[in-house]
Design a protein around this motif. Sequence first.
Motif, PDB file in Angstrom:
ATOM      1  N   ILE A   1     -66.731  64.084 -64.687  1.00 33.23           N
ATOM      2  CA  ILE A   1     -67.591  62.947 -64.330  1.00 33.23           C
ATOM      3  C   ILE A   1     -66.768  61.968 -63.502  1.00 33.23           C
ATOM      4  CG2 ILE A   1     -68.985  61.028 -65.199  1.00 33.23           C
ATOM      5  CD1 ILE A   1     -69.396  62.597 -67.771  1.00 33.23           C
ATOM      6  N   ALA A   2     -67.301  61.551 -62.358  1.00 29.34           N
ATOM      7  CA  ALA A   2     -66.590  60.619 -61.473  1.00 29.34           C
ATOM      8  C   ALA A   2     -67.374  59.326 -61.327  1.00 29.34           C
ATOM      9  CB  ALA A   2     -66.360  61.252 -60.105  1.00 29.34           C
ATOM     10  N   ARG A   3     -66.667  58.228 -61.470  1.00 30.25           N
ATOM     11  CA  ARG A   3     -67.269  56.912 -61.203  1.00 30.25           C
ATOM     12  C   ARG A   3     -67.180  56.636 -59.701  1.00 30.25           C
ATOM     13  NH1 ARG A   3     -64.967  50.978 -63.246  1.00 30.25           N
ATOM     14  NH2 ARG A   3     -66.402  49.730 -61.997  1.00 30.25           N
ATOM     15  N   ILE A   4     -68.307  56.230 -59.122  1.00 30.73           N
ATOM     16  CA  ILE A   4     -68.322  55.925 -57.688  1.00 30.73           C
ATOM     17  C   ILE A   4     -69.021  54.573 -57.473  1.00 30.73           C
ATOM     18  CG2 ILE A   4     -68.165  58.286 -56.844  1.00 30.73           C
ATOM     19  CD1 ILE A   4     -71.549  56.773 -56.778  1.00 30.73           C
TER      20      ILE A   4
ATOM     21  N   SER B   1     -57.204  72.887 -71.181  1.00 32.48           N
ATOM     22  CA  SER B   1     -57.995  72.995 -72.414  1.00 32.48           C
ATOM     23  C   SER B   1     -58.949  71.814 -72.587  1.00 32.48           C
ATOM     24  CB  SER B   1     -57.064  73.069 -73.630  1.00 32.48           C
ATOM     25  OG  SER B   1     -56.250  71.894 -73.704  1.00 32.48           O
ATOM     26  N   CYS B   2     -59.203  71.097 -71.483  1.00 30.02           N
ATOM     27  CA  CYS B   2     -60.025  69.874 -71.537  1.00 30.02           C
ATOM     28  C   CYS B   2     -61.522  70.224 -71.508  1.00 30.02           C
ATOM     29  CB  CYS B   2     -59.665  68.984 -70.346  1.00 30.02           C
ATOM     30  SG  CYS B   2     -60.733  67.574 -70.116  1.00 30.02           S
ATOM     31  N   ASN B   3     -62.287  69.674 -72.444  1.00 28.86           N
ATOM     32  CA  ASN B   3     -63.743  69.874 -72.464  1.00 28.86           C
ATOM     33  C   ASN B   3     -64.465  68.936 -71.511  1.00 28.86           C
ATOM     34  OD1 ASN B   3     -62.924  70.135 -75.774  1.00 28.86           O
ATOM     35  ND2 ASN B   3     -63.933  71.875 -74.791  1.00 28.86           N
ATOM     36  N   LEU B   4     -63.921  67.710 -71.360  1.00 31.27           N
ATOM     37  CA  LEU B   4     -64.575  66.723 -70.495  1.00 31.27           C
ATOM     38  C   LEU B   4     -63.517  65.846 -69.832  1.00 31.27           C
ATOM     39  CD1 LEU B   4     -67.210  65.354 -69.507  1.00 31.27           C
ATOM     40  CD2 LEU B   4     -67.123  63.916 -71.547  1.00 31.27           C
ATOM     41  N   PHE B   5     -63.571  65.776 -68.509  1.00 32.63           N
ATOM     42  CA  PHE B   5     -62.658  64.922 -67.738  1.00 32.63           C
ATOM     43  C   PHE B   5     -63.485  63.801 -67.104  1.00 32.63           C
ATOM     44  CE2 PHE B   5     -60.522  63.636 -63.816  1.00 32.63           C
ATOM     45  CZ  PHE B   5     -59.223  63.396 -64.270  1.00 32.63           C
ATOM     46  N   ILE B   6     -63.103  62.548 -67.373  1.00 31.75           N
ATOM     47  CA  ILE B   6     -63.848  61.392 -66.890  1.00 31.75           C
ATOM     48  C   ILE B   6     -62.930  60.535 -66.027  1.00 31.75           C
ATOM     49  CG2 ILE B   6     -65.236  59.392 -67.557  1.00 31.75           C
ATOM     50  CD1 ILE B   6     -65.440  60.686 -70.381  1.00 31.75           C
TER      51      ILE B   6
ATOM     52  N   ILE C   1     -67.499  68.563 -59.254  1.00 31.15           N
ATOM     53  CA  ILE C   1     -67.885  67.305 -59.909  1.00 31.15           C
ATOM     54  C   ILE C   1     -69.283  67.490 -60.504  1.00 31.15           C
ATOM     55  CG2 ILE C   1     -68.249  64.826 -59.610  1.00 31.15           C
ATOM     56  CD1 ILE C   1     -66.466  65.051 -57.081  1.00 31.15           C
ATOM     57  N   ASP C   2     -69.364  67.462 -61.842  1.00 29.16           N
ATOM     58  CA  ASP C   2     -70.638  67.723 -62.524  1.00 29.16           C
ATOM     59  C   ASP C   2     -71.564  66.518 -62.536  1.00 29.16           C
ATOM     60  OD1 ASP C   2     -70.169  70.483 -63.488  1.00 29.16           O
ATOM     61  OD2 ASP C   2     -68.508  69.539 -64.545  1.00 29.16           O
ATOM     62  N   GLU C   3     -70.999  65.323 -62.559  1.00 28.65           N
ATOM     63  CA  GLU C   3     -71.838  64.114 -62.645  1.00 28.65           C
ATOM     64  C   GLU C   3     -71.173  62.966 -61.908  1.00 28.65           C
ATOM     65  OE1 GLU C   3     -74.993  62.338 -63.070  1.00 28.65           O
ATOM     66  OE2 GLU C   3     -75.033  63.832 -64.671  1.00 28.65           O
ATOM     67  N   LEU C   4     -72.001  62.193 -61.201  1.00 35.39           N
ATOM     68  CA  LEU C   4     -71.546  60.968 -60.541  1.00 35.39           C
ATOM     69  C   LEU C   4     -72.215  59.784 -61.215  1.00 35.39           C
ATOM     70  CD1 LEU C   4     -71.995  62.122 -56.844  1.00 35.39           C
ATOM     71  CD2 LEU C   4     -69.801  61.812 -57.993  1.00 35.39           C
ATOM     72  N   ILE C   5     -71.451  58.755 -61.543  1.00 33.30           N
ATOM     73  CA  ILE C   5     -72.052  57.551 -62.134  1.00 33.30           C
ATOM     74  C   ILE C   5     -71.563  56.311 -61.392  1.00 33.30           C
ATOM     75  CG2 ILE C   5     -72.293  58.557 -64.444  1.00 33.30           C
ATOM     76  CD1 ILE C   5     -69.896  56.717 -65.255  1.00 33.30           C
TER      77      ILE C   5
ATOM     78  N   CYS D   1     -61.306  64.587 -60.101  1.00 34.97           N
ATOM     79  CA  CYS D   1     -62.298  65.493 -60.688  1.00 34.97           C
ATOM     80  C   CYS D   1     -62.240  66.879 -60.052  1.00 34.97           C
ATOM     81  CB  CYS D   1     -63.709  64.914 -60.538  1.00 34.97           C
ATOM     82  SG  CYS D   1     -64.089  63.624 -61.737  1.00 34.97           S
ATOM     83  N   VAL D   2     -62.070  66.922 -58.738  1.00 36.48           N
ATOM     84  CA  VAL D   2     -61.963  68.212 -58.039  1.00 36.48           C
ATOM     85  C   VAL D   2     -60.742  68.986 -58.549  1.00 36.48           C
ATOM     86  CG1 VAL D   2     -61.540  69.304 -55.796  1.00 36.48           C
ATOM     87  CG2 VAL D   2     -63.188  67.418 -55.986  1.00 36.48           C
ATOM     88  N   LEU D   3     -59.611  68.290 -58.658  1.00 35.79           N
ATOM     89  CA  LEU D   3     -58.386  68.926 -59.153  1.00 35.79           C
ATOM     90  C   LEU D   3     -58.545  69.365 -60.606  1.00 35.79           C
ATOM     91  CD1 LEU D   3     -55.690  66.521 -57.644  1.00 35.79           C
ATOM     92  CD2 LEU D   3     -56.151  68.879 -56.942  1.00 35.79           C
ATOM     93  N   ALA D   4     -59.143  68.495 -61.424  1.00 34.23           N
ATOM     94  CA  ALA D   4     -59.312  68.797 -62.851  1.00 34.23           C
ATOM     95  C   ALA D   4     -60.145  70.057 -63.060  1.00 34.23           C
ATOM     96  CB  ALA D   4     -59.965  67.605 -63.557  1.00 34.23           C
ATOM     97  N   LYS D   5     -61.200  70.189 -62.266  1.00 28.83           N
ATOM     98  CA  LYS D   5     -62.067  71.364 -62.381  1.00 28.83           C
ATOM     99  C   LYS D   5     -61.309  72.639 -62.003  1.00 28.83           C
ATOM    100  CE  LYS D   5     -66.450  72.517 -63.173  1.00 28.83           C
ATOM    101  NZ  LYS D   5     -67.227  72.053 -64.322  1.00 28.83           N
TER     102      LYS D   5
END
Length: 449
Positions: free
Chosen positions: A95-98, A65-70, A117-121, A83-87
Amino acid sequence: MKIIIAGAGEVGFHLAKLLSYESQEITLIDTNKTSLAYADTHLDIRVIKGDATSISILKDARINSCNLFIAVTSSETTNITACVLAKQLGAEKTIARISNTEFIHYKGEVGFTKLGIDELISPEALAAAEIELSLKQSSFNETYEFEDGALTMAGLTLTRSASFVGKTVKEAALSFPEIHFVPIAIQRFGTQYTLIPRGDTKFKRGDNVVFITSEGGADELCRLTGKANRDIKNVMILGGTLIGYKTARDLSSKGFNVKLFEGNRDRAFELADELTKVLVINSDGRNVDLLEEENISDMDAFIAVGPNSETNIMSCLVAKSKSVKKTIALVENMDYFDLSHSIGIETLINKKLLAANTIFRYIRRGEVVAMTKLNNLNAELLEFKVKSTSAVCNKTIKSIDFPRSAIIGGIIRNGVGMIALGNFKIEEGDRVVVCCLLQSIKRVEKLFL
């Protein structure tokens, strides 16, 4: 909004802190019991001890039920895997920090979105980009570009030489009718109070003022405030951290003359091998005699990005005493922002704040294209894309029921930035840059839904 954050380090804790203030439902996951205990006692959030790549831990966090996983742990591999598992387990956005910026560069080619993974930061890459922009707009304390510079935010402190000190905003506009900038936020000298300027607001000496400028506006602003936008060529960097490395690499590739100080011998040799256009010096850079030997007084800018905030600040003060015009310090403690400006350090960089700015646009309602929080000011700058259903669409600015604690700074239409006044009509597809105090954000968001 239900948000799960993996990683209770400096970035994760800061995000959890900011988001909890907005009454978001936050769950923080980390393997470090001490970090979680501190977050649990200081923030109104749920904490879970465990590995973010564990499916059972993610299910315990109600990932379905998560809207955003960071994912912002210190491990790049952990963040990508989580992030792959969460999706796959039901998270709407991830969003994954790299740290490896190649991932961002080849994002489309690799297809990270297909992986989940929707976004990389990269906070380090964001900091390096912020430093480069600060050198480009060297006369300002704080800068941010919308749509590759179509509109630019510029922050500075008004001195006696500013031609509009003592004038109201309306009087200044009448005196300089052809200007391409507008004030959007003011912090009075010696206070923590942020105000959104109106026509009768008077500019005062010592004010920290944030402007929005269109093309040519930055030069006009420099001229009217008595500041010179200096051409920077010679740069000295303290600290061979990841930020120091990225900054030296990027600046040297663009023709800057760069000297980099690194205290660790092995790291210094490693940097020297990789940065062939940079002079790497094996020293911690706090030795004043050595700085003078390396002609610090001939430098146009001094950038301190070592691991210690206090050392960075003190090193910038040494550079300032040697007549270096532009100083930039990396600081982790937000309380240092006020102090550092008052003692003459022009620009402060904070990785946590930069990462939060990138992530926050996923939390704001309406189609937010970009956003930034103003350093040490209780305000946000948001860039909204106008939809046909937006309440502001096909209306003039003066006819919109806009809260007094917010202001439209400019409009970007077909890639061209404009300073928009009351009679300007907003159209579908326009990108509207709005500055608003925190209490008015929800009202502003509704106008762009």
